[in-house]
Write an enzyme that holds these catalytic residues in place. Structure first.
Site, PDB file in Angstrom:
ATOM      1  N   VAL A  17       0.844  -1.209   0.000  1.00 17.88           N
ATOM      2  CA  VAL A  17       0.000   0.000   0.000  1.00 17.88           C
ATOM      3  C   VAL A  17       0.882   1.264   0.000  1.00 17.88           C
ATOM      4  O   VAL A  17       0.614   2.220  -0.733  1.00 17.88           O
ATOM      5  CB  VAL A  17      -0.961   0.003   1.206  1.00 17.88           C
ATOM      6  CG1 VAL A  17      -1.764   1.302   1.260  1.00 17.88           C
ATOM      7  CG2 VAL A  17      -1.899  -1.194   1.128  1.00 17.88           C
ATOM      8  N   LYS A 108      -7.017  -1.655  10.257  1.00 18.32           N
ATOM      9  CA  LYS A 108      -8.336  -2.049  10.798  1.00 18.32           C
ATOM     10  C   LYS A 108      -8.228  -2.829  12.092  1.00 18.32           C
ATOM     11  O   LYS A 108      -9.053  -2.676  12.989  1.00 18.32           O
ATOM     12  CB  LYS A 108      -9.119  -2.838   9.753  1.00 18.32           C
ATOM     13  CG  LYS A 108      -8.494  -4.147   9.348  1.00 18.32           C
ATOM     14  CD  LYS A 108      -8.672  -4.415   7.892  1.00 18.32           C
ATOM     15  CE  LYS A 108      -7.804  -3.450   7.153  1.00 18.32           C
ATOM     16  NZ  LYS A 108      -7.454  -3.710   5.828  1.00 18.32           N
ATOM     17  N   GLU A 132      -9.951   6.089   6.283  1.00 18.51           N
ATOM     18  CA  GLU A 132     -10.767   5.623   5.159  1.00 18.51           C
ATOM     19  C   GLU A 132     -10.295   4.271   4.632  1.00 18.51           C
ATOM     20  O   GLU A 132     -11.096   3.413   4.244  1.00 18.51           O
ATOM     21  CB  GLU A 132     -10.725   6.669   4.030  1.00 18.51           C
ATOM     22  CG  GLU A 132     -11.641   6.370   2.874  1.00 18.51           C
ATOM     23  CD  GLU A 132     -13.103   6.354   3.291  1.00 18.51           C
ATOM     24  OE1 GLU A 132     -13.636   7.416   3.608  1.00 18.51           O
ATOM     25  OE2 GLU A 132     -13.704   5.264   3.309  1.00 18.51           O
ATOM     26  N   VAL A 135     -11.382   0.271   5.943  1.00 17.11           N
ATOM     27  CA  VAL A 135     -12.567  -0.537   5.630  1.00 17.11           C
ATOM     28  C   VAL A 135     -12.839  -0.506   4.130  1.00 17.11           C
ATOM     29  O   VAL A 135     -13.035   0.567   3.549  1.00 17.11           O
ATOM     30  CB  VAL A 135     -13.816  -0.035   6.391  1.00 17.11           C
ATOM     31  CG1 VAL A 135     -15.024  -0.913   6.067  1.00 17.11           C
ATOM     32  CG2 VAL A 135     -13.571  -0.028   7.896  1.00 17.11           C
ATOM     33  N   GLY A 137     -11.008  -0.934   1.450  1.00 15.58           N
ATOM     34  CA  GLY A 137     -10.007  -0.369   0.539  1.00 15.58           C
ATOM     35  C   GLY A 137     -10.446   0.904  -0.138  1.00 15.58           C
ATOM     36  O   GLY A 137     -10.578   1.959   0.492  1.00 15.58           O
ATOM     37  N   GLY A 190      -1.740 -15.148  -5.322  1.00 13.85           N
ATOM     38  CA  GLY A 190      -1.528 -13.958  -4.485  1.00 13.85           C
ATOM     39  C   GLY A 190      -2.811 -13.316  -3.997  1.00 13.85           C
ATOM     40  O   GLY A 190      -2.785 -12.225  -3.432  1.00 13.85           O
ATOM     41  N   GLU A 193      -3.341 -14.936   1.584  1.00 15.03           N
ATOM     42  CA  GLU A 193      -2.049 -14.943   2.277  1.00 15.03           C
ATOM     43  C   GLU A 193      -1.588 -16.388   2.497  1.00 15.03           C
ATOM     44  O   GLU A 193      -2.406 -17.314   2.499  1.00 15.03           O
ATOM     45  CB  GLU A 193      -2.203 -14.295   3.665  1.00 15.03           C
ATOM     46  CG  GLU A 193      -2.776 -12.903   3.669  1.00 15.03           C
ATOM     47  CD  GLU A 193      -1.745 -11.840   3.348  1.00 15.03           C
ATOM     48  OE1 GLU A 193      -0.544 -12.126   3.438  1.00 15.03           O
ATOM     49  OE2 GLU A 193      -2.151 -10.735   2.971  1.00 15.03           O
ATOM     50  N   ASP A 204     -10.802 -10.559   9.648  1.00 17.83           N
ATOM     51  CA  ASP A 204     -10.646  -9.302   8.904  1.00 17.83           C
ATOM     52  C   ASP A 204     -12.014  -8.632   8.691  1.00 17.83           C
ATOM     53  O   ASP A 204     -12.162  -7.420   8.886  1.00 17.83           O
ATOM     54  CB  ASP A 204      -9.963  -9.601   7.557  1.00 17.83           C
ATOM     55  CG  ASP A 204      -9.839  -8.370   6.693  1.00 17.83           C
ATOM     56  OD1 ASP A 204      -8.935  -7.552   6.928  1.00 17.83           O
ATOM     57  OD2 ASP A 204     -10.675  -8.218   5.762  1.00 17.83           O
ATOM     58  N   LYS A 208     -13.563  -4.925  10.249  1.00 20.99           N
ATOM     59  CA  LYS A 208     -14.249  -3.884   9.472  1.00 20.99           C
ATOM     60  C   LYS A 208     -15.671  -3.667   9.996  1.00 20.99           C
ATOM     61  O   LYS A 208     -16.143  -2.522  10.091  1.00 20.99           O
ATOM     62  CB  LYS A 208     -14.259  -4.266   7.994  1.00 20.99           C
ATOM     63  CG  LYS A 208     -12.846  -4.306   7.405  1.00 20.99           C
ATOM     64  CD  LYS A 208     -12.816  -5.015   6.061  1.00 20.99           C
ATOM     65  CE  LYS A 208     -11.398  -5.156   5.536  1.00 20.99           C
ATOM     66  NZ  LYS A 208     -11.261  -6.116   4.438  1.00 20.99           N
TER      67      LYS A 208
HETATM   68  N1  HSE Z   1      -7.364  -9.215   3.107  1.00 19.91           N
HETATM   69  C1  HSE Z   1      -8.448  -8.309   2.886  1.00 19.91           C
HETATM   70  C2  HSE Z   1      -9.339  -8.826   1.784  1.00 19.91           C
HETATM   71  C3  HSE Z   1      -7.998  -6.930   2.533  1.00 19.91           C
HETATM   72  O1  HSE Z   1      -9.118  -9.915   1.275  1.00 19.91           O
HETATM   73  O2  HSE Z   1     -10.306  -8.153   1.465  1.00 19.91           O
HETATM   74  C4  HSE Z   1      -7.446  -6.200   3.700  1.00 19.91           C
HETATM   75  O3  HSE Z   1      -8.408  -6.043   4.688  1.00 19.91           O
END
Ligand code: HSE
Length: 446
Positions: A17, A108, A132, A135, A137, A190, A193, A204, A208
């Site tokens: 990022v 987050k 911003e 949450v 992207g 990719g 992870e 994750d 959010k």
């Molecule tokens: N790993 C998250 C996703 C993005 O797959 O949406 C980062 O929060």
């Protein structure tokens, strides 16, 4: 009005990022300066990993491995925290506040776990934090909730907020593959992870959901109060049966408030969900995110876009820098407060009391009286069945089932989670039931 015409930025964390922010800030520098009347000047880029810094197209004098250099520079107006995690990132942010600097973060996990402390520290130091990018992207959902929808209460916010899970479920649905196979391919490409647990176990999405719920409802809902289930247990077989019944399986974050009084409990939950094929979110596929916000004034609105990746996330970080730049230009740090706590009596509804419709897939002996036994448990719990499906053996059996067992699907009318869980525990103790029952919530969002 202040004379400030340049916002000096110290970016800490030059990963994917961070690289995106550097690239797009320099690519669109003129355009952004023209739009804002303030130039965003990347004064420092900091990373402990020299190899990350090396590849960045900025002068060596702006690169450092020492975050203290960024913090101690009195000319740095904004610290952009793109380190991630809840350790060093938290110390960095609190240190930046103590020095009166503004913070921009995409973190987050940090906000979901320590948001209350962090926002208090920002206010105490009369500064601000923008988030911003934390949450969804590139989707400007934080700004929408905080500014665009300021006139609204939010009875319902729901959506797909994790691209990795959506990619996996989309491919399972389209290609008939199993979770583990698609996950392995997603890792190779990719999209997932090496350790996929934060995504596939729902953490994750829960981060959010916690941030959105807190912002929308004006109190810190707390990460531990967010109910979370991931997608590891969603099987190919359940996706197929759901499809026959007219549903698509998605991992959803759901934030619901039954009524709009200030003390009404708020549901904050993340779980696989059957949604009707015709629902707009059923068409949000691949790595895309989609969020529906229902405001009591505006009605239903929908946001769609990329929730991750260098470019989309950089777009969100730069929008925060633009807000900070305008604040600087007009001599304010808190034109829009980062968080306003206004519901002092509110609480999160425990999952026990959450109501929903349900899909149950039982694995049962194929003999007389089975449906009657299961129905009796449901009837005794005052749970109403909306449909029952049993296909003739053997063509629709999951391949792993022994030949004398068949899948039996019950769709339930709305029931309380606690009642369904207790009933399923009792059903699973019946001698005719051979395996743990699969339970997936069903939502129509009408
Ligand atoms: N790993 C998250 C996703 C993005 O797959 O949406 C980062 O929060």
């Amino acid at each position: 009005m202040s004379e400030a015409k340049q916002l000096n930025v110290g970016l800490v964390g030059a990963g994917v990022v961070g690289g995106g922010v550097v690239k797009h800030l320099s690519r669109n520098a003129e355009l952004i300066a023209e739009r804002l009347g303030v130039r965003i000047n990347l004064k420092w880029v900091c990373d402990k990993d020299e190899s990350r810094l090396k590849s960045l197209p900025i002068p060596a004098s702006q690169k450092t491995g020492d975050a203290q250099k960024v913090l101690q520079d009195p000319d740095t107006h904004v610290v952009v925290e793109l380190v991630g995690g809840t350790g060093f990132a938290k110390t960095l942010i609190l240190d930046a506040f103590n020095r009166g600097k503004v913070v921009v973060t995409a973190n987050k996990a940090l906000l979901a776990h320590h948001g209350e402390e962090i926002f208090e520290a920002a206010a105490k130091n009369s500064t601000n934090i923008f988030y911003e990018a934390s949450v969804c992207g590139g989707i400007p959902i934080i700004k929408a909730l905080r500014e665009g929808f300021v006139a609204n209460r939010f009875p319902l916010i729901y959506g797909i907020v994790n691209g990795t899970c959506n990619y996996i479920l989309t491919r399972m649905t389209a290609e008939g593959k199993d979770f583990n196979d698609v996950l392995a391919e997603a890792q190779k490409l990719g999209y997932a992870e090496a350790d996929p647990s934060l995504d596939v176990d729902g953490g994750d999405s829960a981060h959010k959901a916690t941030i959105l719920a807190s912002l929308a409802h004006g109190f810190w809902t707390g990460f531990d109060n967010t109910y979370v289930e991931g997608i590891r247990h969603v099987s190919q077989f359940d996706i197929q049966i759901a499809r026959e019944l007219g549903y698509t399986v998605k991992l959803l974050a759901v934030i619901k408030s039954a009524d709009d009084s200030d003390s009404a409990p708020v549901e904050v939950r993340v779980h696989p969900t059957l949604i009707p094929h015709k629902h707009v979110l059923a068409s949000v596929n691949g790595v895309f995110n989609g969020v529906v916000v229902r405001g009591d004034v505006v009605g239903d609105t929908m946001f769609y876009g990329r929730g991750a990746g260098a470019d989309a996330t950089a777009s969100a970080v730069i929008s925060d820098l633009a807000d900070a730049a305008l604040n600087l230009k007009f001599g304010s740090k808190q034109r829009v407060p980062s968080f306003v706590s206004h519901r002092l009596n509110a609480r999160v509804r425990t999952i026990d009391d959450v109501e929903s419709r349900y899909y149950l897939r039982l694995t049962v002996a194929d003999r007389s009286g089975v449906i009657a036994k299961v129905s009796k448990v449901l009837a005794d719990s005052d749970i109403s069945i909306s449909s029952v499906l049993q296909r003739e053996a053997p063509e629709t059996k999951p391949s792993q089932l022994p030949t004398d067992h068949v899948p039996l699907i019950f769709m339930l009318h709305t029931a309380k989670d606690r009642a369904v869980r207790n009933a399923v525990a009792e059903i699973d103790r019946l001698d005719v039931v051979k395996d743990k029952t699969v339970v997936i919530r069903v939502e129509n969002f009408e």
